[in-house]
Design a protein around this motif. Sequence first.
Motif, PDB file in Angstrom:
ATOM      1  N   VAL A  70      -6.052   5.439   1.789  1.00  0.00           N
ATOM      2  CA  VAL A  70      -5.206   4.731   0.822  1.00  0.00           C
ATOM      3  C   VAL A  70      -5.776   4.780  -0.590  1.00  0.00           C
ATOM      4  CG1 VAL A  70      -4.178   3.192   2.528  1.00  0.00           C
ATOM      5  CG2 VAL A  70      -6.259   2.486   1.356  1.00  0.00           C
ATOM      6  N   GLY A  71      -6.822   5.548  -0.777  1.00  0.00           N
ATOM      7  CA  GLY A  71      -7.406   5.670  -2.101  1.00  0.00           C
ATOM      8  C   GLY A  71      -8.574   4.723  -2.290  1.00  0.00           C
ATOM      9  N   THR A  72      -9.133   4.764  -3.468  1.00  0.00           N
ATOM     10  CA  THR A  72     -10.321   3.960  -3.734  1.00  0.00           C
ATOM     11  C   THR A  72     -10.012   2.660  -4.456  1.00  0.00           C
ATOM     12  OG1 THR A  72     -10.684   5.184  -5.787  1.00  0.00           O
ATOM     13  CG2 THR A  72     -11.827   5.981  -3.813  1.00  0.00           C
ATOM     14  N   ASP A  73      -8.753   2.478  -4.869  1.00  0.00           N
ATOM     15  CA  ASP A  73      -8.352   1.242  -5.536  1.00  0.00           C
ATOM     16  C   ASP A  73      -8.035   0.207  -4.466  1.00  0.00           C
ATOM     17  OD1 ASP A  73      -7.257  -0.841  -6.961  1.00  0.00           O
ATOM     18  OD2 ASP A  73      -5.655   0.346  -7.882  1.00  0.00           O
ATOM     19  N   LEU A  74      -8.913  -0.758  -4.273  1.00  0.00           N
ATOM     20  CA  LEU A  74      -8.744  -1.760  -3.223  1.00  0.00           C
ATOM     21  C   LEU A  74      -8.151  -3.068  -3.745  1.00  0.00           C
ATOM     22  CD1 LEU A  74     -12.001  -1.188  -1.146  1.00  0.00           C
ATOM     23  CD2 LEU A  74      -9.722  -0.261  -0.783  1.00  0.00           C
ATOM     24  N   THR A  83       0.741   0.004   1.781  1.00  0.00           N
ATOM     25  CA  THR A  83       1.297  -0.489   3.039  1.00  0.00           C
ATOM     26  C   THR A  83       2.808  -0.374   3.033  1.00  0.00           C
ATOM     27  OG1 THR A  83      -0.539  -2.023   3.313  1.00  0.00           O
ATOM     28  CG2 THR A  83       1.429  -2.480   4.592  1.00  0.00           C
ATOM     29  N   ALA A  84       3.440  -0.754   1.935  1.00  0.00           N
ATOM     30  CA  ALA A  84       4.895  -0.685   1.838  1.00  0.00           C
ATOM     31  C   ALA A  84       5.386   0.747   1.937  1.00  0.00           C
ATOM     32  CB  ALA A  84       5.359  -1.312   0.524  1.00  0.00           C
ATOM     33  N   ALA A  85       4.652   1.683   1.346  1.00  0.00           N
ATOM     34  CA  ALA A  85       5.052   3.082   1.389  1.00  0.00           C
ATOM     35  C   ALA A  85       4.863   3.676   2.778  1.00  0.00           C
ATOM     36  CB  ALA A  85       4.240   3.883   0.368  1.00  0.00           C
ATOM     37  N   ALA A  86       3.880   3.187   3.514  1.00  0.00           N
ATOM     38  CA  ALA A  86       3.564   3.756   4.814  1.00  0.00           C
ATOM     39  C   ALA A  86       4.455   3.239   5.925  1.00  0.00           C
ATOM     40  CB  ALA A  86       2.102   3.470   5.164  1.00  0.00           C
TER      41      ALA A  86
END
Length: 114
Positions: A70-74, A83-86
């Motif tokens: 999900v990238g490094t921006d937590l 989450t919404a995109a997945a």
Amino acid sequence: MSLNWPNTLSLSTLDKLRIESAVNQSLRDRLLKDPAAVLAENGISVPDGVTVKTVADTADTHTLTLPPFVGTDLSNKSLGSATAAASTWECTTCTPTSPICAGSLASLTCVGNK
């Protein structure tokens, strides 16, 4: 199908299927052949466009699965967007900001559309 784990601690249906597959060869074979059908029979709907793969561990080989990257921006905003995109499912076991849940199979055990 009736699973043989009715009096266990609070386990998800997915957990129960995984446990049952260790002692029920017929279920194991079906989960390996057509996991989406077995999940659907047990109330776990697999959204269109999502593929479920089943891998059987052996005594000397174990599979480690990783959640989608999900990238490094937590930040909450970033993880909520991932989450919404997945998934179109709202997870009740973890929060939208749980990186491990973003798009994972755990989201299939959750209820209700967003």
